[in-house]
Design a protein around this motif. Structure first.
Motif, PDB file in Angstrom:
ATOM      1  N   ALA A 114     -52.149  52.021 -63.869  1.00 59.38           N
ATOM      2  CA  ALA A 114     -51.326  52.949 -63.089  1.00 59.38           C
ATOM      3  C   ALA A 114     -50.320  53.673 -63.985  1.00 59.38           C
ATOM      4  N   VAL A 115     -49.701  52.937 -64.932  1.00 60.75           N
ATOM      5  CA  VAL A 115     -48.757  53.557 -65.866  1.00 60.75           C
ATOM      6  C   VAL A 115     -49.473  54.572 -66.747  1.00 60.75           C
ATOM      7  N   ALA A 116     -50.688  54.232 -67.205  1.00 63.62           N
ATOM      8  CA  ALA A 116     -51.454  55.148 -68.051  1.00 63.62           C
ATOM      9  C   ALA A 116     -51.803  56.429 -67.302  1.00 63.62           C
ATOM     10  N   ILE A 117     -52.188  56.298 -66.037  1.00 61.94           N
ATOM     11  CA  ILE A 117     -52.504  57.483 -65.234  1.00 61.94           C
ATOM     12  C   ILE A 117     -51.266  58.362 -65.070  1.00 61.94           C
ATOM     13  N   GLY A 118     -50.126  57.724 -64.741  1.00 61.32           N
ATOM     14  CA  GLY A 118     -48.888  58.482 -64.594  1.00 61.32           C
ATOM     15  C   GLY A 118     -48.490  59.178 -65.891  1.00 61.32           C
ATOM     16  N   PHE A 119     -48.619  58.480 -67.012  1.00 63.84           N
ATOM     17  CA  PHE A 119     -48.282  59.064 -68.313  1.00 63.84           C
ATOM     18  C   PHE A 119     -49.195  60.248 -68.627  1.00 63.84           C
ATOM     19  N   PHE A 120     -50.467  60.107 -68.312  1.00 64.53           N
ATOM     20  CA  PHE A 120     -51.424  61.190 -68.555  1.00 64.53           C
ATOM     21  C   PHE A 120     -51.049  62.445 -67.769  1.00 64.53           C
ATOM     22  N   LEU A 121     -50.707  62.280 -66.494  1.00 61.33           N
ATOM     23  CA  LEU A 121     -50.338  63.423 -65.659  1.00 61.33           C
ATOM     24  C   LEU A 121     -49.019  64.046 -66.128  1.00 61.33           C
ATOM     25  N   ILE A 122     -48.052  63.213 -66.519  1.00 57.68           N
ATOM     26  CA  ILE A 122     -46.752  63.722 -66.961  1.00 57.68           C
ATOM     27  C   ILE A 122     -46.899  64.539 -68.239  1.00 57.68           C
ATOM     28  N   THR A 123     -47.709  64.066 -69.193  1.00 57.42           N
ATOM     29  CA  THR A 123     -47.891  64.812 -70.440  1.00 57.42           C
ATOM     30  C   THR A 123     -48.572  66.157 -70.196  1.00 57.42           C
ATOM     31  N   LEU A 124     -49.475  66.215 -69.232  1.00 55.97           N
ATOM     32  CA  LEU A 124     -50.112  67.494 -68.904  1.00 55.97           C
ATOM     33  C   LEU A 124     -49.094  68.466 -68.319  1.00 55.97           C
ATOM     34  N   LEU A 125     -48.249  67.970 -67.405  1.00 51.71           N
ATOM     35  CA  LEU A 125     -47.214  68.829 -66.828  1.00 51.71           C
ATOM     36  C   LEU A 125     -46.237  69.297 -67.909  1.00 51.71           C
ATOM     37  N   TRP A 126     -45.912  68.411 -68.844  1.00 52.12           N
ATOM     38  CA  TRP A 126     -45.001  68.765 -69.934  1.00 52.12           C
ATOM     39  C   TRP A 126     -45.577  69.907 -70.768  1.00 52.12           C
ATOM     40  N   ARG A 127     -46.861  69.851 -71.067  1.00 48.68           N
ATOM     41  CA  ARG A 127     -47.486  70.904 -71.879  1.00 48.68           C
ATOM     42  C   ARG A 127     -47.553  72.215 -71.115  1.00 48.68           C
ATOM     43  N   ILE A 128     -47.767  72.150 -69.802  1.00 52.39           N
ATOM     44  CA  ILE A 128     -47.806  73.378 -69.003  1.00 52.39           C
ATOM     45  C   ILE A 128     -46.452  74.083 -69.054  1.00 52.39           C
ATOM     46  N   VAL A 129     -45.371  73.295 -69.014  1.00 57.79           N
ATOM     47  CA  VAL A 129     -44.019  73.859 -68.969  1.00 57.79           C
ATOM     48  C   VAL A 129     -43.505  74.231 -70.354  1.00 57.79           C
ATOM     49  N   ARG A 130     -43.768  73.395 -71.382  1.00 55.70           N
ATOM     50  CA  ARG A 130     -43.102  73.543 -72.659  1.00 55.70           C
ATOM     51  C   ARG A 130     -43.970  74.070 -73.800  1.00 55.70           C
ATOM     52  N   SER A 131     -45.277  74.087 -73.658  1.00 57.73           N
ATOM     53  CA  SER A 131     -46.114  74.511 -74.783  1.00 57.73           C
ATOM     54  C   SER A 131     -45.979  76.009 -75.037  1.00 57.73           C
ATOM     55  N   ASP A 132     -45.988  76.379 -76.312  1.00 63.31           N
ATOM     56  CA  ASP A 132     -45.914  77.786 -76.700  1.00 63.31           C
ATOM     57  C   ASP A 132     -47.285  78.463 -76.689  1.00 63.31           C
ATOM     58  N   SER A 133     -48.337  77.686 -76.649  1.00 64.16           N
ATOM     59  CA  SER A 133     -49.689  78.233 -76.712  1.00 64.16           C
ATOM     60  C   SER A 133     -50.236  78.487 -75.311  1.00 64.16           C
ATOM     61  N   PRO A 134     -50.643  79.726 -75.008  1.00 62.74           N
ATOM     62  CA  PRO A 134     -51.233  79.993 -73.684  1.00 62.74           C
ATOM     63  C   PRO A 134     -52.551  79.252 -73.475  1.00 62.74           C
TER      64      PRO A 134
END
Length: 308
Positions: free
Chosen positions: A174-194
């Protein structure tokens, strides 16, 4: 025929006719009548999980053959292999228990590979870029969960001690799933690459559909003494959406317009919902007007609905 020992004060003997239990000098005989497994149970416990496991295996080998040099492909290979083992050994875990160690350890392997994949794809996290060895921390965590699971199966400290180790593996997943989703959201918001943002949108679309129902099972199972029933025919097929979305993100450079796709899906969903509200609202109004129950297949209701 088989023989098993309990807690030292009882002995249990099995044969084809019944169950003979010897406890403190007394003997009980319980008649057991074997029955054939219903077809629906065979399909849900064996057919669907095994088919899902084969699909995962095909996906991981296909991606590795096409993009084996990529770090993401290798991480995806480990994740899909772990989930494939969970699915294909699910029937044995519920019946003969020949490969129960393989099933139990594959839980932590899948969780560790999901964390590894989250750190590496679609863009390596910055702290991992500075210290590449950090991406292997999830495998150390997996080992810490695997060791007690194996020990409690091979040499149990108490008859139910393995349950605690399995619940810990569920929490880890469950923690791994949550971490996976959070990192994806982080990249959507903070990544410089479209491209990275677009890849993250594609993956999170598949991940949400695949993981959210599973979380509703894992969390109660991890913290409850009476876990809910695991419906393999529902949970396992949904998991296929995750490797498919990751595969698409890995293999395709020009990604589909996910924003437009999600907007269309939302539009269709809202339209369908409003249509149902209008139809059943009309049905209720006519029922109130004529003071008697009007069925949904009434020609007048259908005609008025189509006119509206």
């Amino acid at each position: 025929n088989g023989y098993g020992k309990g807690d030292g004060t009882s002995q249990v003997f099995f044969d084809k006719l019944g169950l003979f239990m010897q406890r403190d000098g007394s003997t009980r005989t319980v008649t057991v009548t074997p029955v054939s497994m219903p077809l629906v149970d065979l399909v849900t416990l064996f057919g669907i999980p095994y088919l899902v496991g084969l699909v995962f295996l095909v996906i991981c080998l296909w991606v590795y053959r096409l993009r084996g040099a990529l770090r993401a492909s290798r991480a995806l290979l480990m994740f899909t292999a772990g989930v494939s083992l969970i699915a294909t050994t699910f029937f044995d875990m519920n019946t003969t228990h020949h490969v129960v160690i393989l099933w139990a350890t594959s839980l932590s392997v899948s969780a560790g590979s999901a964390i590894h994949l989250a750190l590496d794809f679609p863009q390596r996290m910055r702290f991992v870029e500075r210290r590449p060895v950090m991406r292997f921390i999830s495998w150390l965590l997996s080992l810490l969960f695997i060791i007690p699971v194996v020990l409690e199966i091979l040499s149990p400290s108490s008859p139910r001690a393995y349950i605690t180790t399995w619940q810990a593996s569920y929490i880890y997943m469950a923690v791994a799933i949550g971490f996976f989703l959070i990192t994806l959201l982080w990249r959507i918001v903070r990544s410089d690459s479209p491209i990275v943002r677009q890849q993250s949108r594609v993956i999170i679309f598949g991940a949400v559909l695949a993981f959210i129902p599973m979380l509703f099972y894992l969390l109660p199972t991890a913290f409850s003494a009476t876990p809910p029933e695991f419906r393999s025919s529902f949970y396992f097929p949904l998991l296929i959406l995750l490797p498919l979305s990751i595969t698409y993100a890995i293999l395709r450079y020009r990604l589909l317009d996910v924003d437009r796709l999600l907007a269309k899906i939302l539009t269709y969903a809202v339209t369908m919902g409003l249509s149902l509200v209008v139809f059943y609202g009309l049905l209720a109004l006519i029922t109130m007007a004529v003071q008697r129950t009007v069925k949904a297949d009434n020609p007048l209701v259908i005609a008025l609905y189509l006119l509206l």
